[in-house]
Design a protein around this motif. Structure first.
Motif, PDB file in Angstrom:
ATOM      1  N   LEU A  30       0.743  -1.480  -0.328  1.00 50.85           N
ATOM      2  CA  LEU A  30      -0.017   0.374   0.248  1.00 50.85           C
ATOM      3  C   LEU A  30       0.977   1.510  -0.374  1.00 50.85           C
ATOM      4  N   THR A  31       0.465   2.618  -0.529  1.00 52.91           N
ATOM      5  CA  THR A  31       1.404   3.903  -0.551  1.00 52.91           C
ATOM      6  C   THR A  31       1.438   3.851   0.999  1.00 52.91           C
ATOM      7  N   SER A  32       2.192   4.961   1.061  1.00 50.65           N
ATOM      8  CA  SER A  32       2.446   5.798   2.230  1.00 50.65           C
ATOM      9  C   SER A  32       1.026   5.856   2.932  1.00 50.65           C
ATOM     10  N   LYS A  33       0.404   6.526   2.001  1.00 53.96           N
ATOM     11  CA  LYS A  33      -0.977   7.436   3.013  1.00 53.96           C
ATOM     12  C   LYS A  33      -2.244   6.556   2.855  1.00 53.96           C
ATOM     13  N   ASN A  34      -2.546   5.442   2.652  1.00 57.26           N
ATOM     14  CA  ASN A  34      -3.142   4.494   2.194  1.00 57.26           C
ATOM     15  C   ASN A  34      -3.126   3.575   3.775  1.00 57.26           C
ATOM     16  N   SER A  35      -1.880   3.450   3.785  1.00 53.91           N
ATOM     17  CA  SER A  35      -1.625   3.025   5.441  1.00 53.91           C
ATOM     18  C   SER A  35      -1.345   4.010   6.345  1.00 53.91           C
ATOM     19  N   TYR A  36      -1.930   5.348   6.073  1.00 53.07           N
ATOM     20  CA  TYR A  36      -2.293   6.360   6.942  1.00 53.07           C
ATOM     21  C   TYR A  36      -3.630   5.611   7.117  1.00 53.07           C
ATOM     22  N   ASN A  37      -4.472   5.768   6.265  1.00 54.28           N
ATOM     23  CA  ASN A  37      -5.945   5.790   6.265  1.00 54.28           C
ATOM     24  C   ASN A  37      -5.917   4.585   6.662  1.00 54.28           C
ATOM     25  N   GLU A  38      -5.460   3.437   6.630  1.00 51.67           N
ATOM     26  CA  GLU A  38      -5.699   2.061   7.339  1.00 51.67           C
ATOM     27  C   GLU A  38      -5.571   2.100   8.642  1.00 51.67           C
ATOM     28  N   ILE A  39      -4.816   3.000   9.322  1.00 55.69           N
ATOM     29  CA  ILE A  39      -4.848   2.915  10.580  1.00 55.69           C
ATOM     30  C   ILE A  39      -6.143   4.199  11.196  1.00 55.69           C
ATOM     31  N   ASN A  40      -6.530   4.668  10.041  1.00 58.56           N
ATOM     32  CA  ASN A  40      -7.919   5.626  10.553  1.00 58.56           C
ATOM     33  C   ASN A  40      -8.854   4.195  10.613  1.00 58.56           C
ATOM     34  N   ALA A  41      -9.059   3.867   9.599  1.00 60.04           N
ATOM     35  CA  ALA A  41      -9.954   3.237   9.549  1.00 60.04           C
ATOM     36  C   ALA A  41     -10.379   1.738  10.436  1.00 60.04           C
ATOM     37  N   ILE A  42      -9.342   1.607  10.675  1.00 60.68           N
ATOM     38  CA  ILE A  42      -9.659   0.636  11.970  1.00 60.68           C
ATOM     39  C   ILE A  42      -9.698   1.450  12.814  1.00 60.68           C
ATOM     40  N   GLY A  43      -8.668   2.063  13.551  1.00 54.86           N
ATOM     41  CA  GLY A  43      -9.642   2.423  14.910  1.00 54.86           C
ATOM     42  C   GLY A  43     -10.839   3.331  14.967  1.00 54.86           C
ATOM     43  N   MET A  44     -11.560   3.754  14.305  1.00 56.98           N
ATOM     44  CA  MET A  44     -12.417   4.178  14.031  1.00 56.98           C
ATOM     45  C   MET A  44     -13.053   3.274  14.144  1.00 56.98           C
ATOM     46  N   ALA A  45     -13.520   2.147  13.092  1.00 55.43           N
ATOM     47  CA  ALA A  45     -14.257   1.026  13.090  1.00 55.43           C
ATOM     48  C   ALA A  45     -14.496   0.349  14.727  1.00 55.43           C
TER      49      ALA A  45
END
Length: 356
Positions: free
Chosen positions: A179-194
């Motif tokens: 994944l791109t670095s930006k997508n990696s950051y967004n995955e952190i957001n997604a899993i944390g929020m979810a």
């Protein structure tokens, strides 16, 4: 007739608020018969830029200027309609800009909070990091106020979580490396929020990753970018076994300079011992590895005494006194260095752990 036409059009005109100097130019994008983007001066009013119907105006394209942008209600509605129907028609940074501008204008009481919240409705279709990060930074207060009663934010983040969950479950091991670095950051957001909002499948996913690590501590399947998020949620949702495993692994890391700096090792152990649950784990850890700890960290260290005093400061029972005395006897051949006095003081201090 002229009045009706006036209400149906949008004219880009300078704000009365002094956000920028009178000679400032800024970049404008608009949709009206596919006219090109252009530069305009803050004092200009352009007849050619009148729009109506579904046409829209977007100022500060690609956030090239340091100012907020407000629109008349009709143009706000057109931009929000565009976000909800075809958000990719706007650049990633401008999607983030619309959200950030709206919330900052709402905080300044220039527009209604309801309008700012409407900029987040399209997020269930958003997969990019920058717009999501813009939204989450602005939504923290609202999430705290409504997360117990309002499923709105849960519905918004669920598709993003499902998107990354599919990548993790269908891709090769350590898929996130691709994944791109930006997508990696967004995955952190997604899993944390979810996981915080109880999205179905999130807690099960992180508990599975954590369980795999517990089964094989030498091979951690959790990607470095996700460790903080996964550890926190897995331990919070787990039991005693998950909690003790985390403490023990943290203690093991203190002896691995690739994970915790050598100069921070003893202070890390003391910090763990400072917790009422971590204290017996730290004590057992130090007793079992004293020879290595002393020879690696204790020789010539004047602060090494703090390790013993930090671990034993809660000791108050006859059993703990006996453990201290046995620890001293078993390690006389190793030595205690600058911790010698601290050990004697722990044994002799007033209370049940003393011989007096």
């Amino acid at each position: 007739m002229d009045e009706d036409r006036r209400r149906a059009t949008t004219v880009l005109a300078p704000s009365k608020d002094r956000y920028y100097g009178s000679n400032t130019y800024f970049y404008v994008r608009f949709k009206k018969n596919f006219l090109p983007d252009c530069w305009t001066q803050t004092t200009d009013t352009h007849e050619m830029m009148r729009v109506s119907g579904e046409d829209w105006v977007l100022a500060n394209t690609n956030v090239s200027g340091y100012f907020r942008v407000n629109y008349d209600p009709e143009n706000w509605d057109r931009l929000l309609t565009l976000l909800n129907t075809n958000h990719q028609a706007l650049s990633i940074i401008n999607r983030a800009q619309i959200i950030d501008d709206a919330f900052n204008l709402a905080r300044a009481k220039i527009i209604d909070t309801t309008l700012a919240l409407r900029t987040t409705k399209y997020l269930s279709n958003e997969r990019e990091y920058i717009p999501w990060e813009s939204a989450l930074r602005n939504l923290n207060y609202y999430i705290l106020m409504f997360d117990r009663t309002e499923p709105y934010f849960k519905r918004q983040v669920e598709p993003l979580f499902e998107y990354f969950k599919m990548i993790q479950l269908t891709g090769p091991k350590y898929q996130q490396d691709t994944l791109t670095s930006k997508n990696s950051y967004n995955e952190i957001n997604a899993i944390g929020m979810a996981c915080s909002m109880g999205v179905k499948g999130c807690r099960e996913l992180i508990q599975r990753w954590y369980g795999e690590w517990m089964e094989n501590p030498q091979l951690n399947p959790i990607h470095p970018n996700l460790k903080n998020t996964v550890y926190c949620h897995a331990i919070a949702r787990g039991g005693v076994e998950e909690w003790d495993f985390a403490w023990k692994m943290y203690l093991e890391y203190t002896l691995d300079p690739t994970k915790i700096r050598k100069q921070d090792a003893t202070s890390t152990i003391r910090s763990i011992a400072g917790n009422v649950v971590g204290m017996p784990l730290a004590w057992n850890f130090v007793r079992a590895r004293w020879s290595y700890i002393f020879n690696t960290y204790g020789r010539g260290s004047f602060s090494f005494s703090n390790l013993i005093s930090g671990i034993t400061r809660r000791f108050s029972t006859e059993f703990e006194l006996q453990e201290l005395m046995k620890f001293k006897e078993d390690n006389l051949h190793v030595g205690f260095g600058s911790a010698t006095l601290a050990l004697e003081q722990a044994i002799e201090k007033p209370g049940p752990t003393s011989n007096g």
